[in-house]
Every structure is written in structure tokens, then in C-alpha cells.
Write an enzyme that holds these catalytic residues in place. Sequence first.
Site, PDB file in Angstrom:
ATOM      1  N   CYS A 120       0.822  -1.222   0.000  1.00 10.39           N
ATOM      2  CA  CYS A 120       0.000   0.000   0.000  1.00 10.39           C
ATOM      3  C   CYS A 120       0.851   1.265   0.000  1.00 10.39           C
ATOM      4  O   CYS A 120       0.556   2.232  -0.689  1.00 10.39           O
ATOM      5  CB  CYS A 120      -0.866   0.042   1.255  1.00 10.39           C
ATOM      6  SG  CYS A 120      -2.061  -1.263   1.327  1.00 10.39           S
ATOM      7  N   VAL A 177       0.407   4.351  -2.421  1.00  8.61           N
ATOM      8  CA  VAL A 177      -0.133   5.635  -1.967  1.00  8.61           C
ATOM      9  C   VAL A 177       0.726   6.783  -2.501  1.00  8.61           C
ATOM     10  O   VAL A 177       0.216   7.814  -2.932  1.00  8.61           O
ATOM     11  CB  VAL A 177      -0.224   5.672  -0.422  1.00  8.61           C
ATOM     12  CG1 VAL A 177      -0.497   7.087   0.073  1.00  8.61           C
ATOM     13  CG2 VAL A 177      -1.322   4.740   0.061  1.00  8.61           C
TER      14      VAL A 177
HETATM   15  S1  SF4 Z   1      -0.247  -2.268   4.538  1.00 10.54           S
HETATM   16 FE1  SF4 Z   1      -1.269  -2.911   2.642  1.00 10.54          FE
HETATM   17  S2  SF4 Z   1       0.167  -4.272   1.632  1.00 10.54           S
HETATM   18 FE2  SF4 Z   1       0.845  -4.065   3.748  1.00 10.54          FE
HETATM   19  S3  SF4 Z   1      -0.095  -5.825   4.791  1.00 10.54           S
HETATM   20 FE3  SF4 Z   1      -1.463  -4.073   5.034  1.00 10.54          FE
HETATM   21  S4  SF4 Z   1      -2.953  -4.245   3.352  1.00 10.54           S
HETATM   22 FE4  SF4 Z   1      -1.179  -5.554   2.841  1.00 10.54          FE
END
Ligand code: SF4
Length: 523
Positions: A153, A157
Site C-alpha cells: 500500500c 499511496v
Molecule cells: S499495509 Fe497494505 S500491503 Fe501491507 S499488509 Fe497491510 S494491506 Fe497488505
Amino acid sequence: MSQVVDDIKPSYPLFRQEEYTDTLKNKQELFEEKVPQDKIEATFQWTTTEEYKEINFNREALTVNPAKACQPLGSVLCALGFEKTLPYVHGSQGCVAYFRTYFNRHFKEPVACVSDSMTEDAAVFGGQKNMFDGLENAKALYKPEMIAVSTTCMAEVIGDDLNAFIGNAKKEGHIEQDFPTPFAHTPSFVGSHTTGWDNMFEGIQRYFTLNHMEDKEVGSNGKINIVPGFETYLGNYRVMKRMMEEMGVEYSLLCDPSEVLDTPADGEYRMFDGGTTIDEVKDAPNAIDTLFLQPWQSVKSRKFTKNTWKQPATDVQIPMGLEATDAFLMKVSELTGKPISESLTRERGILVDMMTDSHAWLHGKKFGLYGDADFVMGMAKFLMELGAEPTQILCNHANKRWKKAMEKVLSESPYGQNSEVHIGKDLWHFRSLMFTNKPDFMIGNSYGKFIQRDTLHKGKEHEVPLIRIGFPIFDRHHMHRDTTLGYEGAIYMLKTLVNSVLERLDEETRGMGTTDYNYDLVR
Ligand code: SF4
């Protein structure tokens, strides 16, 4: 509190010792403002009611135990299925620790996967430098022949561009220009682990074939391609190969992590083992067709297969149970001109015999089930073939089209008339369903055990036992080695289902002089 070396206790008996129970009690009373037990009990009872179910189903802003995992987890599993391939996740280290732990606990195997450990500075300035160092180090240290890159993520982002970063890493000499580095953007705030698998698979298709289609001709290698999707039953990879070999069909299993996730303990650690070769991927557009075993989760890859490989990507359903396996094998036979082998016909007959033998025990039994879209659809169909009723069906990450298709399947069987289908809902919703319209069993991954515990807490007559089929299964060992596809898979599932019914029967009738109604072994 210290352990005695000759009598080491694991957490269960250890934490039941007085010193630990006292510590926990003090902690709750002195520091956690523990709510009185009667209040907990009253709230618990309220959460089991129809009134609560309605409130629960109107919930919008919160997901509780979502019955799905995140995109890069799926992309890592996909990458593991290719020969000497290192899954590489551009983003935070904690995410990758989670993926590895998740797979470790399910497969009971070490899982190789690296991250480029983006931290605060990378979040501000972008993660290109992390990728330069990460690719160079990962290649030098672990000597893979392919690095498959996905994202967490954090990288998504801030908008990091994998194509540009990998291209720059090559331009600046961190890795060779021709070193294979397929990639996929896998933002976890949309989709699920199945979307991530699909994205990575399409990334691999794209990387090796998009600009190399000029010498390709559909059907010229005489093979069919089989694409498993996010598949965690190792037996399913093996049964596919066995069925194709018994039919004499030339095939490519595009993605096969069944060796690397099942290495022997013979003194040699294998970071890489088995897997689909790059040559097979490059040759895949020459096949007669590509069959996607889990079509509901393979949307992007299937589209690529149709548009770029110009293959029909013939529609097949997940080959679970009798009818779907029949349809799958007939399709393979039609595409390749190879007849269904005698060995498979015999295996089918054995399954039909077993279904007849167990029918009386399974007929009319009600099952709630949850999991991935293709799995629950295949499982629901198989239950109905057995005369059982899939009363509640829940898939968190399916779309409206799937829901409609699922409802159509149910409407075509007398055993699906009282079924309800839920999409976008989580296991806290499922828990409400288990209380308000109790089935005999639920089928799903390990997380259902807390629902079983809660239903039992309400009273033995409310208990919904969990049958563990799905992913992840952390609290039982080696079930991932089993098979759920093909006739072999149906035989395994039938055995599991009917023996769960018989075990339950024993449990309900073992009261001495009260419920042990007769002296027969089967009541
Ligand atoms: S931050 Fe995003 S990529 Fe990382 S474990 Fe959580 S949902 Fe998955």
C-alpha cells in the site's frame, strides 16, 4: 515462571498455571478496566439475536475479520510458482513479514520473499533508491533467475512507478538489462489476494510475451495451458498433472509452486525448487487454449489471453465435484482430441459409488460456507450433488455478477432453494448468520473456529462445528497437501464431510445411559 528444562511446557498448559492465571486476572482488573462478566455475557447474548444481525448487516464503516487477504500476498504466491523466481515486494518490510508468516503457518515451510524496506524517507522522496539497492542485493545474495516485483500500500499511496524504477535500475547497471523482472502494481486498498495473484500472473504474461507475438501461432505446440489461480492445495497441482498425463495430453501448468512449498527434509535447504520455466511461459501463446481453473478471480489474465495470445480462453468452471470435473475433462478432450482415460473413468465410478454410499448421511444436512469466489461456488455445487444444502454462502471479495451466477446455480437445484448469498460481507456478518439461521456445519478457513466457540458458548444445541477447507489453515497440520479438485479432490472432500457428520453423531450420542440409544457402532 521459569521453564524447567526437562519439562518444557507449551503455552496451553503453561498459561493455565496459577501464577499465570493470577497475573492475567490482576492485569484485567487493575489495568484494563475489565467489564463485569455479567455485562460481557449480556452483550454476547444480544449479539446472537436477529435484532443484532440487522444492525450488523447495516454496518458500513468497519470490517471485522474480512475473510480475505491483501493483494501482494497473492502476487507472492503467484511468483513462487515460477522456476528460480524470487518474489520481491516494493514497500514496507512489515507487510512482507506478514506474507511470509501467513504462508509459513499454512504450508509449514520457509517462504522466500524479499522487500526493499521502504521507511519514512522513502515515503516522502519515493522508493527508487530502495529498489536500486534491493534488486542489486537480492540478485547477488539469493541468485534467482527471475525477480517478480509487486507493491504494498505504501508504495501505491505515494505513486511509485514500477516500470520506470525497474527500467532505471537496469539503465544504471544495478541489474542486467536482460534480467527477467516481471512486475505488477498490487494496491491493497482495492481487491484481495486473488486480485493480486491475477495481477502478477498478467504481469508475467505481459513481460514475456506482449512484444514477442510475431512468431507465435495458436495451437502450434499442440499443448493446452492450465492456470491454477490462487491455489493453496498442493494436491490440486499434482492432480491436474496426473489427469493430463493419464489422458496423454501435452500441457503447461502455468504457475506451479507445489515443489518449493513442499521440500523434503534431507539436509539440503532449497530456496527454489520446481516451478514453471520461463521457456514454458514464452511458448504459452502457441498453445491450443488456456484454461483458467478459477475464472472468477482471473479476469485480467483471461482478458490478456484473449486479446494478446488470441486464444479463446474457453470458459470452464472450477473442477470441483462430479459434474464440474466431468465438464472440465470433456472440454480438455474436445480441445486436444484425446479421450478421457479409462483410469479417470474408473476413478469417477469410485466417486459415484462413494456418493451413493454416503448419501443417506449427507442428504438434507445444512452447511454455511465462506471463502474465495470460485471455491465457494464449486463447493456449493458439490454439496448439492451430495443432497446437502448450502444454506449461507459468503464471499467477501466477489462482484454482483458472481452473486447472480451463484444464485442461478442455487436456483437450479432443489437443495439450493433456501440458500442466501452474501458478497462484501465479513466473518462477523457470517457469525450473525450462524446464530440466526443455524446450519449443521460451516466450511471455511481456520478463522471460523472463533465462530464455533461463540456458538458453543450459547449452548451445545447452538454449536456450528467448523470443517476446515480453504485458506489459511493454521491450526491443523498438512491439510494443504490434500486435493479438492478433480474426482480425487471430490473423494477427499466427501470423506471429510461425511466423517464430520458421523463424528458429530458420536458426540451427540455418547452420554452413558442417556443418549447412547443402542449398541450399534453407528447410532
Ligand atoms: S499495509 Fe497494505 S500491503 Fe501491507 S499488509 Fe497491510 S494491506 Fe497488505
